[in-house]
Design a protein around this motif. Structure first.
Motif, PDB file in Angstrom:
ATOM      1  N   ALA A  47     227.598 149.291  35.828  1.00 19.73           N
ATOM      2  CA  ALA A  47     228.703 148.671  35.737  1.00 19.73           C
ATOM      3  C   ALA A  47     228.917 148.407  34.234  1.00 19.73           C
ATOM      4  O   ALA A  47     228.398 148.535  33.516  1.00 19.73           O
ATOM      5  N   ILE A  48     230.583 148.265  34.232  1.00 17.29           N
ATOM      6  CA  ILE A  48     230.987 147.605  32.678  1.00 17.29           C
ATOM      7  C   ILE A  48     231.926 146.656  33.139  1.00 17.29           C
ATOM      8  O   ILE A  48     232.763 146.629  34.349  1.00 17.29           O
ATOM      9  N   TYR A  49     231.684 145.512  32.448  1.00 23.27           N
ATOM     10  CA  TYR A  49     232.195 144.287  32.804  1.00 23.27           C
ATOM     11  C   TYR A  49     232.711 143.391  31.717  1.00 23.27           C
ATOM     12  O   TYR A  49     232.083 143.713  30.731  1.00 23.27           O
ATOM     13  N   PRO A  50     233.534 142.340  31.709  1.00 24.08           N
ATOM     14  CA  PRO A  50     233.908 141.633  30.560  1.00 24.08           C
ATOM     15  C   PRO A  50     232.826 140.696  30.047  1.00 24.08           C
ATOM     16  O   PRO A  50     232.147 140.436  30.760  1.00 24.08           O
ATOM     17  N   MET A  51     232.972 140.540  28.587  1.00 25.19           N
ATOM     18  CA  MET A  51     232.203 139.542  27.807  1.00 25.19           C
ATOM     19  C   MET A  51     232.536 138.136  28.382  1.00 25.19           C
ATOM     20  O   MET A  51     233.583 138.069  28.990  1.00 25.19           O
ATOM     21  N   GLY A  52     231.482 137.331  28.724  1.00 25.12           N
ATOM     22  CA  GLY A  52     231.698 136.180  29.189  1.00 25.12           C
ATOM     23  C   GLY A  52     231.476 136.247  30.903  1.00 25.12           C
ATOM     24  O   GLY A  52     231.151 135.068  31.283  1.00 25.12           O
TER      25      GLY A  52
END
Ligand SMILES: Cc1cc2nc3c(=O)[nH]c(=O)nc-3n(C[C@H](O)[C@H](O)[C@H](O)COP(=O)(O)OP(=O)(O)OC[C@H]3O[C@@H](n4cnc5c(N)ncnc54)[C@H](O)[C@@H]3O)c2cc1C
Ligand SMILES: [Zn+2]
Lengths: 406, 139
Positions: free
Chosen positions: B80-85
């Motif tokens: 998975a790739i996901y936003p900072m935070g």
């Protein structure tokens, strides 16, 4: 030197015993460090009821994957002391182990390509001399005399502006080193047990009392971890953390060539290191993959980068073919120095974090770690490399200073 | 070489990116209260997980934005790739909350082990986690 006759492949060097139900000490990891530790435990401390447990085959980890460079020209006093002690041991070990592993003191050059490199290198030569480590500064002409295939033209991207040179440094045949230690360990009564993976630890309160393996439980009074690449996995099983990150590191060899490369050349700046193996292969190492990884393979772009550097420095390599590439898993610390000593778990000791450069340290790692395991206290030489340094801030920052990028 | 799908730019070669180490390591909330041991943990101790590992990447030669990635350190598969935070996609178990560091759910400052990453939970998260990050992924 080169094209030396290799020793005959011996029939058998060690027994393959079944694990006993208990030992005085268990060493986890049958690489060079684990074997050297067992050897010195038996030889210097009379501990012979001990076992080396290896999950795969003997020396199948980084021990037989490294580019075999041995030198002691580290910057900081603590590092110079332990690596120089190792180098002195390398000089006497073939006789002591009664086994020739072709330690060839053909010298190591660390190239300088920028003014900053030049200054750092000269500083290191000075520091080495103060520490009794042989070191010289070579100008480009002297570099060329020692290694005629090096391109010292000043019209390349990173011209050779000189080099440090350690004449006593060199290479050894790493698999033979492992066999030499294994054979002596076996003679001294140490059980070397392959295909035996440690899967957990048994503790009584905070004291380790045994190891769980895929071949059953083994009770032991002391455990020494020598599992480069997997140190933090084992530490986690034992309930503590290590400031270690595991990275893939790869190397490659060419097909066999006539002797063309008489020494060892390392370049931190363009990042390649090259020697010619006894048989004739050009052996090349590069940098680690940037990300954490437990796969024993590396990224192609790292090889591409390393080859570009190699061909610029050694134009004749443009005609060589890559025969084989492979990778290992190195355990790196943030100060690029090893961790050797006690752990938060009683009777459990750790030797790890040698990163990309622990082959050269093998004999001293073994000697000092054996002392720590046998006596429960640090050896004078591994004292500075205790786990506590990350807490006290007394880091031994060899990044760059060690003349190799990590 | 990894093929990494930047949330802003799409799939690019790993050589365009910079590795930033373990994700979800929060700066201590009360730095003055940390003892030497806790500072050491914050500065030098990171998880070194064999298996699914949450880490930070920077698209340095592209949009120059940071993002998080859940990647297997053995197979190198990108889960998975996901936003900072944003929380870790399979982080069902809450992060450890001992010590004086941030109690935010994604703090690992003072802990001793990664959130549970049993094979089953990864398999489950792979199907549900989107490969590209949600909107507003990079801040
Ligand atoms: C490509 C490459 C080039 C290098 N070049 C150099 C160089 O030129 N000079 C230099 O000085 N150093 C070099 N190094 C570094 C050097 O190889 C290592 O620092 C050193 O080998 C580490 O010690 P070791 O020999 O005991 O490790 P290893 O040989 O890796 O031994 C660790 C052993 O532990 C075993 N193990 C792991 N987990 C378990 C478990 N749960 N149970 C049982 N056994 C387990 C592994 O299978 C392995 O055999 C290089 C490394 C690589 C990968
Ligand atoms: Zn981008």
């Amino acid at each position: 030197m080169m094209a030396d006759q290799l020793p005959e492949h011996p029939d058998f060097l060690w027994r393959n015993p079944e694990p006993k139900s208990s030992y005085d000490a268990v060493i986890v990891g049958g690489g060079g460090h684990g074997l050297a530790t067992a050897y010195f435990l038996a030889k210097n401390h009379g501990m012979t009821n001990i076992a080396v447990l290896e999950k795969g085959w003997l020396a199948g980890g980084n021990m037989a994957r490294n580019t075999t460079i041995i030198r002691s020209n580290y910057l900081w006093d603590e590092s110079a002391a332990i690596y120089e002690h190792a180098l002195k041991l390398w000089e006497v070990l073939p006789e002591q182990l009664e086994y020739d592993f072709l330690f060839s003191q053909r010298g190591v050059m660390n190239l300088a390509h920028t003014l900053g490199d030049v200054r750092e290198s000269m500083r290191r030569v000075g520091a080495n001399k103060l520490n009794g480590v042989d070191a010289e500064w070579l100008d480009p002409q002297q570099v060329k005399e020692l290694c005629p295939i090096l391109n010292i033209n000043d019209n390349i991207r990173y011209p050779v502006m000189g080099a440090t040179y350690q004449p006593r440094a060199g290479i050894a045949k790493h698999d033979h080193v492992a066999w030499a230690f294994a054979r002596k360990c076996d003679e001294l009564g140490v059980d070397i047990i392959q295909n035996c993976e440690v899967t957990g630890f048994i503790k009584d309160g905070n004291r380790v009392t045994g190891v769980k393996t895929n071949r059953g439980t083994i009770n032991t009074e002391k455990v020494g971890l020598c599992a480069a690449g997997h140190s933090s996995v084992l530490a986690e099983m034992a309930g503590f953390r290590l400031p270690i990150q595991s990275h893939p590191l790869q190397a490659l060899v060419s097909e066999l060539h006539e002797p063309v490369h008489p020494t060892v050349v390392m370049s931190n700046h363009v990042h390649v290191y090259v020697s010619q193996a006894h048989k004739g292969e050009l052996v090349m190492g590069a940098g680690v993959d940037s990300y954490n990884g437990y796969g024993q393979r590396g990224s192609f772009h790292v090889i591409e980068h390393q080859m570009a550097a190699a061909v610029e420095l050694f134009p004749i390599f443009a005609r060589a073919h890559v025969l084989r590439t492979w990778g290992g898993i190195v355990d790196t610390t943030l100060d690029a120095s090893p961790i050797v000593g006690t752990t938060p778990v009683d009777n459990m000791f750790v030797n790890c974090g040698w990163g990309t450069g622990g082959f050269k340290g093998t004999p001293a790692a073994g000697l000092t770690f054996a002392h720590t395991i046998a006596t429960g206290t640090p050896h004078e030489l591994n004292k500075p490399f205790a786990l506590e340094r990350f807490e006290t801030g007394a880091l031994i920052d060899e990044h760059g200073a060690a003349a190799v990028a990590h | 070489m990894l093929l990494i799908s930047c949330p802003n730019c799409g799939s690019r070669d790993e050589t365009e990116f910079h590795y930033g180490g373990q994700a979800h390591v929060a700066y201590p909330e009360n730095p003055n209260e940390l003892n030497d041991r806790e500072w050491a943990e914050f500065l030098f101790y990171r998880d070194n997980t064999k298996g699914a590992f949450a880490e930070r990447w920077l698209h340095s030669t592209g949009c120059r934005q940071w993002f998080n990635m859940l990647r297997d350190t053995v197979t190198y598969e990108i889960h998975a790739i996901y936003p900072m935070g944003a929380p870790r996609p399979d982080a069902a178990a809450p992060a450890r909350e001992s010590g004086t560091a941030s109690l935010a759910a994604d703090s690992t400052t003072t802990g001793t082990a990664a959130p549970s990453t049993a094979t089953t939970s990864i398999a489950a998260s792979t199907s549900s986690a989107s490969i590209t990050a949600p909107e507003g992924a990079t801040k």
